[in-house]
Write a protein that holds these residues in place. Sequence first.
Motif, mmCIF file in Angstrom:
data_model
loop_
_atom_site.group_PDB
_atom_site.id
_atom_site.type_symbol
_atom_site.label_atom_id
_atom_site.label_comp_id
_atom_site.label_asym_id
_atom_site.label_seq_id
_atom_site.Cartn_x
_atom_site.Cartn_y
_atom_site.Cartn_z
ATOM 1 N N ARG A 71 0.831 -1.198 0.000
ATOM 2 C CA ARG A 71 0.000 0.000 0.000
ATOM 3 C C ARG A 71 0.873 1.259 0.000
ATOM 4 O O ARG A 71 2.062 1.217 0.322
ATOM 5 N N CYS A 72 0.241 2.375 -0.339
ATOM 6 C CA CYS A 72 0.963 3.626 -0.561
ATOM 7 C C CYS A 72 0.733 4.633 0.558
ATOM 8 O O CYS A 72 -0.292 4.598 1.257
ATOM 9 N N LEU A 73 1.695 5.565 0.671
ATOM 10 C CA LEU A 73 1.588 6.707 1.580
ATOM 11 C C LEU A 73 0.476 7.615 1.047
ATOM 12 O O LEU A 73 0.548 8.096 -0.074
ATOM 13 N N ASP A 74 -0.538 7.863 1.904
ATOM 14 C CA ASP A 74 -1.794 8.461 1.442
ATOM 15 C C ASP A 74 -2.305 9.471 2.462
ATOM 16 O O ASP A 74 -2.142 9.274 3.682
ATOM 17 N N ILE A 75 -2.925 10.558 1.997
ATOM 18 C CA ILE A 75 -3.570 11.519 2.892
ATOM 19 C C ILE A 75 -5.020 11.095 3.069
ATOM 20 O O ILE A 75 -5.766 10.951 2.092
ATOM 21 N N THR A 76 -5.429 10.876 4.288
ATOM 22 C CA THR A 76 -6.750 10.337 4.593
ATOM 23 C C THR A 76 -7.844 11.169 3.934
ATOM 24 O O THR A 76 -7.909 12.392 4.096
ATOM 25 N N GLY A 77 -8.691 10.478 3.179
ATOM 26 C CA GLY A 77 -9.826 11.134 2.546
ATOM 27 C C GLY A 77 -9.449 12.105 1.440
ATOM 28 O O GLY A 77 -10.305 12.878 0.986
ATOM 29 N N GLY A 78 -8.202 12.099 1.017
ATOM 30 C CA GLY A 78 -7.763 13.037 -0.009
ATOM 31 C C GLY A 78 -7.844 14.482 0.451
ATOM 32 O O GLY A 78 -7.896 15.403 -0.368
ATOM 33 N N ALA A 79 -7.811 14.692 1.775
ATOM 34 C CA ALA A 79 -7.978 16.030 2.339
ATOM 35 C C ALA A 79 -6.779 16.920 2.036
ATOM 36 O O ALA A 79 -5.660 16.433 1.771
ATOM 37 N N THR A 80 -6.992 18.220 2.124
ATOM 38 C CA THR A 80 -5.925 19.183 1.862
ATOM 39 C C THR A 80 -5.734 20.172 3.009
ATOM 40 O O THR A 80 -4.900 21.074 2.903
ATOM 41 N N ALA A 81 -6.466 20.013 4.103
ATOM 42 C CA ALA A 81 -6.383 20.962 5.220
ATOM 43 C C ALA A 81 -5.219 20.635 6.145
ATOM 44 O O ALA A 81 -4.758 19.478 6.210
ATOM 45 N N ASN A 82 -4.745 21.644 6.881
ATOM 46 C CA ASN A 82 -3.749 21.408 7.919
ATOM 47 C C ASN A 82 -4.246 20.342 8.885
ATOM 48 O O ASN A 82 -5.415 20.337 9.279
ATOM 49 N N GLY A 83 -3.352 19.433 9.270
ATOM 50 C CA GLY A 83 -3.697 18.396 10.236
ATOM 51 C C GLY A 83 -4.266 17.134 9.632
ATOM 52 O O GLY A 83 -4.547 16.178 10.368
ATOM 53 N N SER A 84 -4.435 17.104 8.305
ATOM 54 C CA SER A 84 -4.922 15.881 7.672
ATOM 55 C C SER A 84 -3.883 14.776 7.847
ATOM 56 O O SER A 84 -2.709 14.960 7.530
ATOM 57 N N ARG A 85 -4.353 13.618 8.345
ATOM 58 C CA ARG A 85 -3.439 12.535 8.704
ATOM 59 C C ARG A 85 -2.950 11.767 7.481
ATOM 60 O O ARG A 85 -3.630 11.687 6.453
ATOM 61 N N VAL A 86 -1.765 11.158 7.658
ATOM 62 C CA VAL A 86 -1.185 10.299 6.629
ATOM 63 C C VAL A 86 -1.379 8.848 7.046
ATOM 64 O O VAL A 86 -1.205 8.490 8.219
ATOM 65 N N GLN A 87 -1.739 8.009 6.083
ATOM 66 C CA GLN A 87 -2.045 6.606 6.348
ATOM 67 C C GLN A 87 -1.492 5.729 5.227
ATOM 68 O O GLN A 87 -0.936 6.220 4.250
ATOM 69 N N LEU A 88 -1.676 4.412 5.387
ATOM 70 C CA LEU A 88 -1.471 3.476 4.284
ATOM 71 C C LEU A 88 -2.806 3.256 3.587
ATOM 72 O O LEU A 88 -3.855 3.167 4.237
ATOM 73 N N TYR A 89 -2.755 3.179 2.241
ATOM 74 C CA TYR A 89 -3.988 2.907 1.510
ATOM 75 C C TYR A 89 -3.632 2.306 0.159
ATOM 76 O O TYR A 89 -2.517 2.480 -0.350
ATOM 77 N N ASP A 90 -4.613 1.569 -0.417
ATOM 78 C CA ASP A 90 -4.396 0.975 -1.728
ATOM 79 C C ASP A 90 -3.865 2.020 -2.699
ATOM 80 O O ASP A 90 -4.404 3.132 -2.800
ATOM 81 N N CYS A 91 -2.821 1.693 -3.427
ATOM 82 C CA CYS A 91 -2.232 2.623 -4.381
ATOM 83 C C CYS A 91 -3.238 2.883 -5.509
ATOM 84 O O CYS A 91 -3.727 1.942 -6.147
#
Length: 517
Positions: free
Chosen positions: A102-122
């Motif tokens: 899986r890939c380094l991903d921003i949760t929910g495709g968010a763009t705001a400050n504080g948006s978490r980074v997760q693993l997700y299907d590439c």
Amino acid sequence: MRSGRQRPHTRPRRLVRAVLVALAVCATSLVPVWTGLGTGTASAAVTTPGTIVGSQSGRCVDAAAAGTANGTVVQIYDCNGTVAQQWQPRADGSVLNPNSGRCLDITGGATANGSRVQLYDCNGTGAQKWQVNSNGTVTNPQSGKCLDANGSANSSYLQIWDCGGTANQQWTVNGTGTGGTGGDFWSGIKAGWNLGNSFDATPCETCWGNPATTKAMIDQVATKFNFLRIPVTWYPHLTSGAPNYTIDPAFLGRLKQVVDWAIADGMYVDVNMHHDGGGDQWLIPSAARMPQVEPEFNAIWKQVAGYFAGYDQHLLFEAMNEPQDANGGNRYGGGTSDNWGAINTLNRDFVNDVRAVGGNDATRWLLVVPYGANAQTGANNLVVPNDSHVAVSVHTYNPWAFCSTTAPNYTTWDGSMNYLPDGDVNNANRLFSSKGIPVVWTEFGATVKPVGGGNNSDQVANFETHIASYAKQYGQKTMVWDNGSTGTGDDQFGLLNRNSVTWQWPTVVNRLSAVYS
């Protein structure tokens, strides 16, 4: 250059209140570390997995609990070599964790400050695109924000945040480094200490009152510090003049002995050129003096680089100490255009001299120095050679009235004057750290002074740990000055009693060491 024999200051340093500069550099001057990352060009992509290390924490980007599922938190954690800490850059700009697929991903495709980074299907979306900047940050182009560690402790999660140039947003990817930061290397360096007034004493190691350096001394220093600076004055140990300027092999052998003791203790060692400049010595950085200065400077560094060429990256070289005009002219103001041209030429020569030796010297870390090691005007006019393994050496004893003199109004460090050394650190960050160029405060410190029948060692600890902590947030390293003088009062910078091999001021030493623990 501090010594009881060559007083470096006859008046307080000019106090300059620096203004904090907010750095917003993430969206410009993008220089990929991985060729092809974020460019859509597959042909030159780097495919070997490796670590991503935070400059502030020295910890690795990590899939929490070695998780492999969608939504696994991405954090920082002590580097341990496990599959949870392996990351593979790909040609489309994504970063894969091979263990999970899986890939380094921003949760929910968010763009705001504080948006978490997760693993997700590439999936090739903008939430999984990353680009490395010349200042060591990693940017998500979709949001224009930087990869950010929400702390420096184990399990601090990763997020995106407005780019600010701070150390929690600076990374070394796959051990390659970004813009010359060499984070994997510098993250291994902790608190630093100077063996002052020994190899820089003239005309001999013990001529300024310190005993000969012993293995026991170095072993003791290594219990608290892992970065040793050995100031060296070369001119008393030359057995010939122009054109060879031959260094006495016995002196080189004695220096090697101390370097070997330190490296055997796991320390990094900085060898410099110290009292060759200053006073009325030969290393005067001016246009008129360069025809005499440059040949001797080059001859010495070529010999030193050749002698130590077989040493690994635990050994660093530093071009000069506090290069200045004869008898310290304009030292506090940071020099003039006449000085700056000469300084920049000598720093460039130094890098070229070492690199020409080849072998380990081709990638050895080198420290270049502005006029007077001055962190303001001198630093403003420093041209850093274009080399991926060059750092900048600067000094701060700001304010000098607290650091050295016995003035009764300058014995307490309560935070009200933090802005003075902070101004030096801020300027070094603006000029260098924020651009991916490492900074080392190769000298800073304060004397312990008598106060009301006691001393102010606790206040010195406050001062020194503040500087070390403040510099650390920008990924900068610090090396406290110790000249072996362990009394109280003016110019008594000694922390280690070199006769008894015990710490004279353990409170200061313990607190300094803890900053980088």
